[in-house]
Motif scaffolding. Structure first.
Motif, PDB file in Angstrom:
ATOM      1  N   GLY A 234      -3.485  11.664  29.315  1.00 18.96           N
ATOM      2  CA  GLY A 234      -4.331  10.658  28.694  1.00 18.96           C
ATOM      3  C   GLY A 234      -5.799  10.974  28.608  1.00 18.96           C
ATOM      4  N   GLU A 235      -6.226  12.104  29.146  1.00 24.60           N
ATOM      5  CA  GLU A 235      -7.659  12.398  29.139  1.00 24.60           C
ATOM      6  C   GLU A 235      -8.218  12.458  27.723  1.00 24.60           C
ATOM      7  N   ASP A 236      -7.409  12.937  26.779  1.00 26.94           N
ATOM      8  CA  ASP A 236      -7.837  12.965  25.384  1.00 26.94           C
ATOM      9  C   ASP A 236      -6.888  12.157  24.505  1.00 26.94           C
ATOM     10  N   GLY A 237      -6.295  11.100  25.078  1.00 29.29           N
ATOM     11  CA  GLY A 237      -5.292  10.328  24.363  1.00 29.29           C
ATOM     12  C   GLY A 237      -5.795   9.085  23.660  1.00 29.29           C
ATOM     13  N   TYR A 238      -7.103   8.796  23.771  1.00 25.77           N
ATOM     14  CA  TYR A 238      -7.628   7.547  23.217  1.00 25.77           C
ATOM     15  C   TYR A 238      -7.411   7.453  21.710  1.00 25.77           C
ATOM     16  N   SER A 239      -7.701   8.519  20.978  1.00 32.03           N
ATOM     17  CA  SER A 239      -7.626   8.472  19.520  1.00 32.03           C
ATOM     18  C   SER A 239      -6.226   8.102  19.040  1.00 32.03           C
ATOM     19  N   LEU A 240      -5.207   8.700  19.649  1.00 29.46           N
ATOM     20  CA  LEU A 240      -3.831   8.425  19.239  1.00 29.46           C
ATOM     21  C   LEU A 240      -3.477   6.956  19.449  1.00 29.46           C
ATOM     22  N   ILE A 241      -3.789   6.428  20.620  1.00 29.45           N
ATOM     23  CA  ILE A 241      -3.438   5.032  20.902  1.00 29.45           C
ATOM     24  C   ILE A 241      -4.282   4.081  20.071  1.00 29.45           C
ATOM     25  N   ASN A 242      -5.549   4.411  19.879  1.00 26.77           N
ATOM     26  CA  ASN A 242      -6.420   3.575  19.056  1.00 26.77           C
ATOM     27  C   ASN A 242      -5.890   3.475  17.631  1.00 26.77           C
ATOM     28  N   SER A 243      -5.467   4.613  17.061  1.00 21.46           N
ATOM     29  CA  SER A 243      -4.906   4.604  15.706  1.00 21.46           C
ATOM     30  C   SER A 243      -3.659   3.737  15.643  1.00 21.46           C
ATOM     31  N   TYR A 244      -2.829   3.876  16.645  1.00 21.70           N
ATOM     32  CA  TYR A 244      -1.579   3.108  16.672  1.00 21.70           C
ATOM     33  C   TYR A 244      -1.855   1.604  16.749  1.00 21.70           C
ATOM     34  N   LEU A 245      -2.721   1.189  17.666  1.00 19.83           N
ATOM     35  CA  LEU A 245      -2.993  -0.239  17.834  1.00 19.83           C
ATOM     36  C   LEU A 245      -3.728  -0.818  16.633  1.00 19.83           C
ATOM     37  N   ALA A 320      13.728   3.913  24.694  1.00 19.55           N
ATOM     38  CA  ALA A 320      12.936   3.852  23.457  1.00 19.55           C
ATOM     39  C   ALA A 320      13.784   4.219  22.243  1.00 19.55           C
ATOM     40  N   ASP A 321      13.453   3.616  21.109  1.00 20.49           N
ATOM     41  CA  ASP A 321      14.072   3.990  19.835  1.00 20.49           C
ATOM     42  C   ASP A 321      13.283   5.098  19.148  1.00 20.49           C
ATOM     43  N   VAL A 322      11.966   5.017  19.247  1.00 18.61           N
ATOM     44  CA  VAL A 322      11.087   6.043  18.688  1.00 18.61           C
ATOM     45  C   VAL A 322      10.006   6.339  19.726  1.00 18.61           C
ATOM     46  N   VAL A 323       9.676   7.619  19.888  1.00 14.45           N
ATOM     47  CA  VAL A 323       8.616   8.024  20.809  1.00 14.45           C
ATOM     48  C   VAL A 323       7.469   8.628  20.011  1.00 14.45           C
ATOM     49  N   VAL A 324       6.270   8.140  20.261  1.00 13.21           N
ATOM     50  CA  VAL A 324       5.051   8.672  19.648  1.00 13.21           C
ATOM     51  C   VAL A 324       4.274   9.375  20.751  1.00 13.21           C
ATOM     52  N   SER A 325       3.955  10.640  20.526  1.00 11.69           N
ATOM     53  CA  SER A 325       3.294  11.400  21.584  1.00 11.69           C
ATOM     54  C   SER A 325       2.484  12.527  20.981  1.00 11.69           C
ATOM     55  N   VAL A 343       7.755  11.205  16.808  1.00 11.83           N
ATOM     56  CA  VAL A 343       6.623  11.445  15.914  1.00 11.83           C
ATOM     57  C   VAL A 343       5.519  12.033  16.779  1.00 11.83           C
ATOM     58  N   VAL A 344       5.105  13.274  16.500  1.00 13.85           N
ATOM     59  CA  VAL A 344       4.135  13.950  17.352  1.00 13.85           C
ATOM     60  C   VAL A 344       2.847  14.224  16.600  1.00 13.85           C
ATOM     61  N   VAL A 345       1.741  14.006  17.296  1.00 11.37           N
ATOM     62  CA  VAL A 345       0.407  14.329  16.794  1.00 11.37           C
ATOM     63  C   VAL A 345      -0.189  15.318  17.787  1.00 11.37           C
ATOM     64  N   PRO A 346      -0.066  16.616  17.550  1.00  8.63           N
ATOM     65  CA  PRO A 346      -0.417  17.611  18.569  1.00  8.63           C
ATOM     66  C   PRO A 346      -1.915  17.702  18.833  1.00  8.63           C
ATOM     67  N   ARG A 347      -2.232  18.046  20.059  1.00 11.33           N
ATOM     68  CA  ARG A 347      -3.608  18.389  20.408  1.00 11.33           C
ATOM     69  C   ARG A 347      -3.938  19.739  19.767  1.00 11.33           C
ATOM     70  N   VAL A 367      11.440  17.300  15.290  1.00  9.14           N
ATOM     71  CA  VAL A 367      10.438  16.236  15.390  1.00  9.14           C
ATOM     72  C   VAL A 367       9.797  16.051  14.020  1.00  9.14           C
ATOM     73  N   SER A 368       9.080  14.932  13.872  1.00 10.31           N
ATOM     74  CA  SER A 368       8.200  14.735  12.716  1.00 10.31           C
ATOM     75  C   SER A 368       6.773  14.934  13.195  1.00 10.31           C
ATOM     76  N   MET A 369       6.037  15.817  12.532  1.00  9.27           N
ATOM     77  CA  MET A 369       4.686  16.147  12.962  1.00  9.27           C
ATOM     78  C   MET A 369       3.649  15.606  11.988  1.00  9.27           C
ATOM     79  N   ILE A 370       2.572  15.068  12.554  1.00 11.16           N
ATOM     80  CA  ILE A 370       1.395  14.684  11.778  1.00 11.16           C
ATOM     81  C   ILE A 370       0.218  15.468  12.338  1.00 11.16           C
ATOM     82  N   HIS A 371      -0.396  16.289  11.497  1.00 11.19           N
ATOM     83  CA  HIS A 371      -1.553  17.060  11.950  1.00 11.19           C
ATOM     84  C   HIS A 371      -2.695  16.093  12.254  1.00 11.19           C
ATOM     85  N   PRO A 372      -3.378  16.252  13.389  1.00 10.10           N
ATOM     86  CA  PRO A 372      -4.430  15.288  13.758  1.00 10.10           C
ATOM     87  C   PRO A 372      -5.556  15.192  12.743  1.00 10.10           C
TER      88      PRO A 372
END
Length: 427
Positions: A234-245, A320-325, A343-347, A367-372
Motif C-alpha cells: 500500500g505504500e504506493d497504492g493510493y492512486s489505484l484505490i482513489n480511482s476506484y472509489l 471475491a468475484d473480481v480482484v483489482v490489484s 484486473v491489474v494496474v501494474p506499478r 489477467v486483464s491489464m490496464i497500463h497506469p
C-alpha cells in the motif's frame, strides 16, 4: 552434539525494503518446509515492520532487523532510526552474521539479493564459507526481477555474478521458463546458468474452509457479488484505490441501474452487471493521511468495507468475484491459483517488474491489464463491470503451480541426500 546431528537448521534472509510480497513468499516457503520435514528449525531474519503481525508455525522464529525503506524513488534509507544508511546497513550486517555464528545453519536461503541489500550479507557468506564449509547457500528468485538491461547493469555493479560463483550452490526460480526465461533475459553465464532450477509458481494450500464467518463479517451472503481491491503493502497504492472509489461514487450517483439496463442508454454500460459490494484492503504501509482521505471518500460509496491489513488475504481472495490489484508476484499468482478474474494496474516505478509480468500474463489471457498511464477510473470500472457481467473462471490449466513442492524438493536434496526419498515423494 546429538541434537545438532538430528535437527536441520535453515536460516532465511528476507529482502524487505518495500511492501510485503517478499516476506509473504518466504513465510509460505518456510511453512511448507516445516510441514514437509521433521526435525527442522528455521530462523528468519528480516527488517519488515509487519513480521510480528503474522502467525508463525512451530519450528520458525525470527530476528527483526532495523527497517529500511526504498520508497517509490528507489533510494534506500533508514525507515525509523535517525541513522545514516551506511550505519544502518553495518548494524544489520553485524546482526545477521551474529545470528549465523550462533545458529550455525545447514543451509542459508537468500531472497533476491545474492549479497543482500547493499552487501549486508557478504560478511555472513564469508563466515559460512570459512567456518561452516558444509553449509549450503541457495538464492531464491521470483519469476521477474526488473527490465533485463537494468537488472544486468545492477548485477554487474554489485558483483552478483562473482558472488554467485563464489558462495552459492543453487538458484531457485519460482516461475516458469516459458513465461520469462530468466537465464536468457538476464544473460547469466554458463557457470551460473547450470545452477538454475525453474520451480513453477508458488500456490498456497487451499484449505476447504467454510466462508460463512467471513461473509457474515462483511454483511454478505453467497449470492452477493464482491470486488476486492488490494494494492499489496500500500505504500504506493493510493492512486489505484482513489480511482476506484471516485468512479464507484459516480456509478452510485448515476440513474437507476436497472432502468439504464432496460433502456440501453448507460454510457458506462454499468447496468450490464448487477450491483456489487467492495472490500478495500489498502495495505499497512499506506500513509495514515491517505487512509483517512480514502475513508472520507467512502462516505459517498455504499456497500464498501475498508481495512488496512489482514493476515487472511487468501480467504478474501477466495470469496471475491473480481480482484483489482497491482501486479505483484504474490497477489497475482494467488488470484490465478484460485481461478479468480483479475484486473491489474501494474506499478511501473522504480521497477518494471510488475509491468513485464502483467504484460506477459495478459498476453496469455490470465489477467486483464490496464497500463497506469492509460488508466482512468472509468476504464478501471468498465473492466470490472465487464468481468462481473460475464463471470467465468480464469484459465489456469497451463500454469505450473508446483513452486512450493519443487523448492522443498531441491532444498531437501542439497541438505541431506539421506532424506531425498521424503522430498521425492512430495512431487
Amino acid at each position: 552434539s546429538r541434537k545438532r546431528a538430528s535437527v536441520v537448521r535453515i536460516m532465511v534472509y528476507s529482502h524487505d525494503a518495500f511492501g510485503l510480497g517478499n516476506l509473504r513468499r518466504m513465510l509460505a516457503i518456510c511453512e511448507h518446509l516445516l510441514g514437509s520435514w521433521c526435525d527442522l528449525s528455521i530462523l528468519l531474519v528480516s527488517g519488515s515492520p509487519m513480521i510480528h503481525e503474522f502467525r508463525l508455525p512451530k519450528g520458525l522464529d525470527y530476528i527483526k532487523l532495523p527497517c529500511l525503506n526504498r520508497g517509490v524513488s528507489g533510494q534506500l534509507s533508514a525507515k525509523y532510526l535517525d541513522t545514516s544508511i551506511t550505519d544502518t546497513i553495518a548494524l544489520r550486517s553485524q546482526i545477521i552474521q551474529s545470528a549465523a555464528t550462533h545458529f550455525k545453519p545447514d543451509l542459508l536461503l537468500v531472497d533476491k539479493k545474492p549479497s543482500g541489500l547493499k552487501g549486508e550479507l557478504t560478511a555472513t557468506l564469508d563466515y559460512l564459507q570459512r567456518s561452516l564449509p558444509q553449509s549450503k547457500c541457495v538464492l531464491l528468485l521470483r519469476d521477474i526481477l526488473d527490465a533485463p538491461q537494468k537488472t544486468v547493469d545492477e548485477w554487474i555493479r554489485w558483483g552478483y555474478y562473482q558472488t554467485l560463483q563464489t558462495y552459492y550452490d543453487q538458484i531457485l526460480v519460482v516461475g516458469m521458463q516459458t513465461v520469462f526465461d530468466l537465464v536468457q533475459e538476464y544473460r547469466l553465464p554458463p557457470t551460473i546458468a547450470r545452477m538454475v532450477r525453474y520451480c513453477g509458481y508458488i500456490r498456497k494450500r487451499a484449505w476447504d474452509s467454510d466462508h460463512t464467518n467471513l461473509l457474515a463479517q462483511l454483511g454478505l451472503n453467497y449470492t452477493d457479488r464482491l470486488v476486492l481491491v488490494t494494492p499489496g503493502g500500500g505504500e504506493d497504492g493510493y492512486s489505484l484505490i482513489n480511482s476506484y472509489l471516485t468512479e464507484l461514487a459516480a456509478l452510485q450517483r448515476s440513474d437507476n441501474v436497472a432502468n439504464n439496463a432496460a433502456n440501453g442508454n448507460s454510457e458506462r454500460d454499468a447496468a450490464d452487471a448487477p450491483m456489487f459490494h467492495s472490500v478495500i484492503l489498502c495495505g499497512p504501509e499506506m500513509p495514515l493521511a491517505q487512509q483517512v482521505q480514502l475513508q472520507q471518500q467512502m462516505t459517498h460509496c455504499p456497500n464498501v468495507t475498508f481495512q488496512s491489513f489482514t493476515q487472511n488475504l487468501f480467504d478474501y481472495l477466495k470469496v471475491a468475484d473480481v480482484v483489482v490489484s497491482m501486479s505483484g508476484y504474490n497477489t497475482v499468482t494467488e488470484v490465478l491459483s484460485l481461478q479468480k478474474q483479475a484486473v491489474v494496474v501494474p506499478r511501473v516505478r522504480p521497477s518494471q517488474e510488475q509491468l513485464i509480468r502483467a504484460t506477459r500474463f495478459a498476453r496469455r489471457g490470465w489477467v486483464s491489464m490496464i497500463h497506469p498511464e492509460q488508466e482512468s477510473g472509468r476504464s478501471l470500472m468498465q473492466a470490472i463491470l465487464t468481468k462481473l457481467a460475464s463471470p467465468q473462471l480464469a484459465p489456469v490449466s497451463d500454469i505450473d503451480f508446483n513452486g512450493l513442492l519443487q523448492v522443498t524438493h531441491c532444498l531437501g536434496e542439497l541438505i541431506s541426500p539421506a532424506r531425498k526419498s521424503l522430498f521425492s515423494s512430495l512431487i
